[in-house]
Motif scaffolding. Structure first.
Motif, PDB file in Angstrom:
ATOM      1  N   THR A 173      11.460   0.680  -6.849  1.00  0.00           N
ATOM      2  CA  THR A 173      12.458   1.630  -6.351  1.00  0.00           C
ATOM      3  C   THR A 173      12.360   1.816  -4.839  1.00  0.00           C
ATOM      4  N   ILE A 174      11.147   1.943  -4.320  1.00  0.00           N
ATOM      5  CA  ILE A 174      10.972   2.276  -2.899  1.00  0.00           C
ATOM      6  C   ILE A 174      11.099   1.048  -2.012  1.00  0.00           C
ATOM      7  N   ILE A 175      10.346  -0.001  -2.310  1.00  0.00           N
ATOM      8  CA  ILE A 175      10.338  -1.168  -1.414  1.00  0.00           C
ATOM      9  C   ILE A 175      11.137  -2.335  -1.970  1.00  0.00           C
ATOM     10  N   LYS A 176      11.816  -2.112  -3.104  1.00  0.00           N
ATOM     11  CA  LYS A 176      12.710  -3.118  -3.691  1.00  0.00           C
ATOM     12  C   LYS A 176      11.991  -4.420  -4.003  1.00  0.00           C
ATOM     13  N   SER A 177      10.738  -4.340  -4.410  1.00  0.00           N
ATOM     14  CA  SER A 177      10.006  -5.552  -4.777  1.00  0.00           C
ATOM     15  C   SER A 177      10.508  -6.056  -6.125  1.00  0.00           C
ATOM     16  N   ARG A 178      10.839  -7.338  -6.172  1.00  0.00           N
ATOM     17  CA  ARG A 178      11.319  -7.929  -7.423  1.00  0.00           C
ATOM     18  C   ARG A 178      10.197  -8.614  -8.187  1.00  0.00           C
ATOM     19  N   ASP A 179       9.258  -9.209  -7.484  1.00  0.00           N
ATOM     20  CA  ASP A 179       8.190  -9.959  -8.139  1.00  0.00           C
ATOM     21  C   ASP A 179       6.993  -9.031  -8.358  1.00  0.00           C
ATOM     22  N   VAL A 180       7.055  -8.245  -9.418  1.00  0.00           N
ATOM     23  CA  VAL A 180       5.982  -7.322  -9.780  1.00  0.00           C
ATOM     24  C   VAL A 180       5.598  -7.594 -11.232  1.00  0.00           C
ATOM     25  N   VAL A 181       4.327  -7.897 -11.455  1.00  0.00           N
ATOM     26  CA  VAL A 181       3.826  -8.188 -12.792  1.00  0.00           C
ATOM     27  C   VAL A 181       2.824  -7.104 -13.170  1.00  0.00           C
ATOM     28  N   VAL A 182       2.940  -6.598 -14.384  1.00  0.00           N
ATOM     29  CA  VAL A 182       2.059  -5.536 -14.885  1.00  0.00           C
ATOM     30  C   VAL A 182       1.141  -6.114 -15.952  1.00  0.00           C
ATOM     31  N   ASP A 183      -0.161  -5.917 -15.771  1.00  0.00           N
ATOM     32  CA  ASP A 183      -1.157  -6.297 -16.773  1.00  0.00           C
ATOM     33  C   ASP A 183      -1.675  -5.015 -17.409  1.00  0.00           C
ATOM     34  N   ASP A 184      -1.167  -4.722 -18.611  1.00  0.00           N
ATOM     35  CA  ASP A 184      -1.557  -3.478 -19.278  1.00  0.00           C
ATOM     36  C   ASP A 184      -3.026  -3.477 -19.669  1.00  0.00           C
ATOM     37  N   LYS A 185      -3.561  -4.639 -20.023  1.00  0.00           N
ATOM     38  CA  LYS A 185      -4.945  -4.701 -20.480  1.00  0.00           C
ATOM     39  C   LYS A 185      -5.910  -4.324 -19.363  1.00  0.00           C
ATOM     40  N   LEU A 186      -5.658  -4.834 -18.161  1.00  0.00           N
ATOM     41  CA  LEU A 186      -6.529  -4.546 -17.016  1.00  0.00           C
ATOM     42  C   LEU A 186      -6.015  -3.390 -16.172  1.00  0.00           C
ATOM     43  N   ASN A 187      -4.830  -2.836 -16.539  1.00  0.00           N
ATOM     44  CA  ASN A 187      -4.196  -1.793 -15.727  1.00  0.00           C
ATOM     45  C   ASN A 187      -4.083  -2.262 -14.277  1.00  0.00           C
ATOM     46  N   MET A 188      -3.470  -3.426 -14.124  1.00  0.00           N
ATOM     47  CA  MET A 188      -3.415  -4.091 -12.820  1.00  0.00           C
ATOM     48  C   MET A 188      -1.971  -4.446 -12.487  1.00  0.00           C
ATOM     49  N   LEU A 189      -1.666  -4.463 -11.182  1.00  0.00           N
ATOM     50  CA  LEU A 189      -0.374  -4.897 -10.671  1.00  0.00           C
ATOM     51  C   LEU A 189      -0.558  -6.144  -9.815  1.00  0.00           C
ATOM     52  N   ILE A 190       0.308  -7.106  -9.972  1.00  0.00           N
ATOM     53  CA  ILE A 190       0.343  -8.285  -9.095  1.00  0.00           C
ATOM     54  C   ILE A 190       1.705  -8.288  -8.423  1.00  0.00           C
ATOM     55  N   VAL A 191       1.708  -8.239  -7.086  1.00  0.00           N
ATOM     56  CA  VAL A 191       2.943  -8.131  -6.309  1.00  0.00           C
ATOM     57  C   VAL A 191       3.029  -9.315  -5.359  1.00  0.00           C
ATOM     58  N   ARG A 192       4.189  -9.931  -5.310  1.00  0.00           N
ATOM     59  CA  ARG A 192       4.462 -10.997  -4.336  1.00  0.00           C
ATOM     60  C   ARG A 192       5.632 -10.548  -3.474  1.00  0.00           C
ATOM     61  N   ASP A 193       5.358 -10.390  -2.177  1.00  0.00           N
ATOM     62  CA  ASP A 193       6.386  -9.908  -1.258  1.00  0.00           C
ATOM     63  C   ASP A 193       5.938 -10.227   0.163  1.00  0.00           C
ATOM     64  N   SER A 194       6.699  -9.752   1.117  1.00  0.00           N
ATOM     65  CA  SER A 194       6.365  -9.967   2.517  1.00  0.00           C
ATOM     66  C   SER A 194       5.149  -9.139   2.900  1.00  0.00           C
ATOM     67  N   PRO A 195       4.449  -9.511   3.996  1.00  0.00           N
ATOM     68  CA  PRO A 195       3.289  -8.710   4.422  1.00  0.00           C
ATOM     69  C   PRO A 195       3.642  -7.252   4.685  1.00  0.00           C
ATOM     70  N   GLU A 196       4.839  -6.992   5.265  1.00  0.00           N
ATOM     71  CA  GLU A 196       5.233  -5.604   5.493  1.00  0.00           C
ATOM     72  C   GLU A 196       5.381  -4.847   4.180  1.00  0.00           C
ATOM     73  N   ALA A 197       5.994  -5.493   3.179  1.00  0.00           N
ATOM     74  CA  ALA A 197       6.168  -4.842   1.882  1.00  0.00           C
ATOM     75  C   ALA A 197       4.827  -4.613   1.192  1.00  0.00           C
ATOM     76  N   ILE A 198       3.911  -5.580   1.295  1.00  0.00           N
ATOM     77  CA  ILE A 198       2.595  -5.421   0.671  1.00  0.00           C
ATOM     78  C   ILE A 198       1.837  -4.282   1.331  1.00  0.00           C
ATOM     79  N   ARG A 199       1.978  -4.159   2.644  1.00  0.00           N
ATOM     80  CA  ARG A 199       1.287  -3.082   3.348  1.00  0.00           C
ATOM     81  C   ARG A 199       1.821  -1.710   2.904  1.00  0.00           C
ATOM     82  N   LEU A 200       3.130  -1.598   2.749  1.00  0.00           N
ATOM     83  CA  LEU A 200       3.699  -0.353   2.235  1.00  0.00           C
ATOM     84  C   LEU A 200       3.312  -0.128   0.779  1.00  0.00           C
ATOM     85  N   ALA A 201       3.253  -1.200   0.006  1.00  0.00           N
ATOM     86  CA  ALA A 201       2.858  -1.073  -1.406  1.00  0.00           C
ATOM     87  C   ALA A 201       1.437  -0.539  -1.517  1.00  0.00           C
ATOM     88  N   ALA A 202       0.546  -0.986  -0.620  1.00  0.00           N
ATOM     89  CA  ALA A 202      -0.836  -0.504  -0.659  1.00  0.00           C
ATOM     90  C   ALA A 202      -0.897   1.007  -0.433  1.00  0.00           C
TER      91      ALA A 202
END
Length: 753
Positions: free
Chosen positions: A272-301
């Motif tokens: 919703t906020i950074i409009k990331s499309r490539d977001v994968v959720v791992d429910d078992k590990l409670n983990m997120l994998i995000v593929r985006d630009s460095p600026e978007a990753i920095r905001l995601a952090a």
């Protein structure tokens, strides 16, 4: 104190050896039990005097002498918990009143009793943050900005230094090519243009006392262009279109392991906020994998850091008291209320005949009369039933208590064919309490309470043979808002019954005064009241976030890139490692600004060896063991030698987390030269990376040779050669200038089985 003497003769013919041993063992147990009881009583006395730590030591002594006595263990646990909560509350009050030293002392007393108390830890962190802010304000705006920059640990490069150069230019309707030619001559940077960039388009630009970065940024912004860092002194310019962004914009894959937040909820926030499309959720590990630009990753952090915070917890101390009062007064004489006459059968026939009825007389008539009872009874009974549960609940999570019985209710079902079946359902009868706490930032707790007290009044039998119960119920529901440690008592659930019964001889029993002689009267008064006392104790509250996490720039609607402000933002996004001969890419460190994917290009475009500009660089080297065994620990020192004054040094280190485990970082003596005060921070990432930042609080730098930091490692698995490598380092000189640093070779460690 008690003294016991046991006389056991060495030889006693009438006492077998077995019984002598039993006697000795019993005497030892008796002595141990008495000593434990003495220690327990002494502990209670010390706690009553306010000497909590000494009293707890006595409780531990009693437990050591008699581990099976639960009374000693309960006393120790309750005393420790109350003391920890009291110290933490007093610490919060002192911190709010502006007495940090007293607050710190109380927090440390609480941690001495319970090292895992989160509330005291949070209080110490808040005091430390407040002291750092005061220190930064005292040193002035320049030092405050430098301390903030070092705390965020950006790794600046030669590109950043070039972008900081001052420039004043005035252009009116000149070609884009001419503008970048002037900027290139002023900064020494090279600019490449994509084939679709119109270099002849007209540009108007007026900048005075500005920087190279601002000139490049606003020129690109006003002409719908973007840039790509090629190496230390080369920038590629391309149109800001969707197709070109796909071709040139670097993408970063980053994984976020969440501890407290739900991965799906955080994923929705990122989409919703950074409009990331490539977001994968791992429910078992409670983990997120995000593929985006460095600026978007920095905001995601930063967004992930806002979500992934420990959930508040509260300990609810509940006391439920049921007070019963029963008053029975019975006085008088219970006279017989009936006389039964029965004809007696004749002795000859053994049966009663009609002739016998005609000849009834006193000798053939039996009489039965009830007994006469003198009643003089007075009963006065009080009963208290106390439940004192302690419940630890999460924020907005319900907690339930049931103290009572589950009564079976049997239901019989019959069919038309005559088949009958029974089913059993259970009804909860007793005391039921539902609590839902909500923790607020000001240490207030809102508690939703639903209390129900029920009991079986009577038991009914249905025509089908099933059993039903008549249940009396008293309920109360309310919402309280209490401060941490504030007590609230809820009462008034009263059941009051008053019964008066009498049994009298008609006429005579109604006479005044003497009527008591011809009857009996019973007065029965029963009163029951439910009292609820509740006290919340905060275990962990919501931590207020720093301003850089609660509010930060996120670019424009079409671009996440932020404009230059203060230090080079572009350089922070695209730093090039200033380590001569460093072959590794720039790491992505958790909870830090995410850098651009730096290449391994050398500083000089002509050679991979350090250029002449590196002659005044700082030298870094490793000192430590090179051969250890699995399970051993060793210390690795990072020493620094610099001829230029160094005011701060941020650096990043990587190692193989499967072979080695970092357990701690200690500050060395390099930055402390001359007795200067320093700010030293370190963070160990379980993924095999260490971030260290150190800065001097005064404006003078440190020179010469010395130990910057010592890192403790533990060997986990055998390895022929495991590398500990310095990835990034950017020594900062006086005035904020960057001092080139020459990296040491990776430190190789051989781990033997």
């Amino acid at each position: 104190m008690f003294a016991y003497r046991i006389y056991l003769p060495a030889r006693y013919p009438s006492m077998p050896r077995f019984w002598r041993n039993c006697t000795i063992a019993g005497a030892i147990l008796l002595l141990g039990g008495c000593a434990a009881e003495i220690a327990y009583n002494q502990g209670k006395g010390l706690v009553a005097q306010g000497r909590v730590e000494e009293g707890m030591a006595k409780f531990q002594e009693a437990l050591a002498r008699d581990p099976e006595e639960l009374q000693y263990k309960v006393a120790y646990i309750q005393t420790r918990e109350r003391a920890v909560n009291s110290y933490a509350e007093q610490g919060d009050r002192n911190a709010s009143a502006g007495r940090p030293d007293a607050a710190e002392s109380l927090y440390r007393r609480a941690l001495a009793l319970d090292s895992g108390n989160e509330r005291s830890k949070a209080g110490l962190r808040a005091l430390d943050a407040a002291r750092r802010r005061e220190l930064a304000e005292a040193q002035g705006k320049e030092d405050a900005a430098n301390a903030d920059r070092v705390a965020k640990a950006p790794v600046e490069s030669t590109l950043a230094a070039a972008y900081k150069k001052p420039i004043s230019i005035e252009f009116k309707d000149v070609s884009l090519k001419q503008v970048f030619e002037v900027i290139s001559r002023s900064s020494g940077l090279n600019f490449l243009f994509d084939k679709d960039v119109r270099t002849d388009q007209k540009v108007t630009l007026f900048l005075k006392n500005s920087t190279i970065e601002s000139a490049v940024y606003y020129t690109l912004l006003t002409n719908q262009l973007e840039q790509q860092v090629v190496n230390a002194n080369t920038i590629l310019i391309y149109p800001n279109t969707a197709n070109k962004l796909k071709d040139y914009q670097e993408m970063v894959v980053h994984s976020f392991y969440l501890t407290n937040a739900d991965a799906k909820m955080v994923a929705n926030t990122l989409k919703t906020i950074i409009k990331s499309r490539d977001v994968v959720v791992d429910d078992k590990l409670n983990m997120l994998i995000v593929r985006d630009s460095p600026e978007a990753i920095r905001l995601a952090a930063k967004l992930v850091a806002m979500h992934d915070m420990p959930e508040p917890e509260v300990m609810l101390e509940v006391e439920i008291l049921e007070v019963k009062r029963n008053l029975l007064f019975e006085l008088g004489i219970a006279w017989p209320d009936s006389l039964s006459l029965t004809p007696l059968a004749s002795a000859a026939s053994g049966a009663l005949t009609l002739d016998d009825l005609h000849h009834i007389r006193s000798s053939t008539l039996g009489a039965t009369i009830g007994s006469t009872t003198i009643n003089a009874t007075k009963q006065n009974a009080d009963a208290n039933i106390l439940a004192n549960p302690r419940i630890r609940a999460h924020n907005h999570e319900k907690a339930k208590i049931l103290i009572g019985d589950r009564v079976p209710l049997i239901t019989t079902t019959s069919t038309a064919t005559g088949f009958a079946s029974e089913s059993i359902n259970y009804i909860d009868v007793g005391l039921k309490l539902d609590i839902e706490p909500s923790v607020h930032l000001d240490n207030d707790v809102t508690i939703k309470i639903a209390l129900e007290v029920s009991n079986i009044v009577s038991q009914l039998q249905t025509k089908s043979g099933s059993v039903a119960y008549q249940i009396g119920t008293r309920t109360a529901s309310t919402v309280l808002r209490l401060k941490d440690g504030e007590n609230q008592v809820l009462a008034g659930l009263i059941n009051d019954e008053d019964r008066r019964s009498s049994k009298k001889v008609p006429g005579l029993g109604d006479l005044p005064l003497i009527g008591r002689l011809f009857g009996t009267t019973a007065d029965d008064h029963q009163k029951t009241e439910i009292v609820l006392s509740i006290t919340p104790h905060l275990i962990r509250n919501i931590g207020r976030q720093e301003i850089d996490l609660s509010e930060f720039s996120s670019g424009t609607e079409s671009s996440l890139r932020t404009r230059p402000e203060g230090m080079s933002q572009l350089a922070a996004r695209s730093p090039l490692i200033m380590l001569a001969g460093s072959p590794s890419p720039q790491p992505i460190l958790p909870d830090q600004p995410i850098p651009y994917n730096a290449s391994s290009a050398p500083l000089s475009a002509d050679s991979e060896q350090p250029s002449a500009a590196m002659s005044g660089s700082a030298q870094l080297r490793w000192d430590g063991a090179q051969q250890i065994k699995v399970g051993d620990t060793f210390t690795l020192q990072l020493s620094m030698q610099s001829g230029q004054p160094v005011t701060s040094l941020p650096l990043a280190i990587t190692y193989d987390e499967k072979v080695l485990q970092a357990s701690g970082v200690t500050e060395g003596s390099f930055l402390k030269q001359g007795g200067a005060q320093t700010i030293f921070n370190s963070k160990i990432d379980p993924g095999g990376q260490i971030l260290i930042t150190g800065t001097r609080t005064n404006k003078n730098g440190a020179t010469g040779n010395g130990n910057f930091a010592s890192i403790n490692f533990r060997a986990l698995a055998p390895a022929d050669a495991s590398a500990i490598q310095l990835l990034t380092a950017a020594p900062v000189g006086v005035g904020g200038s960057i001092i080139p640093a020459q990296a040491p070779a990776p430190h190789m460690v051989q781990v033997e089985p």
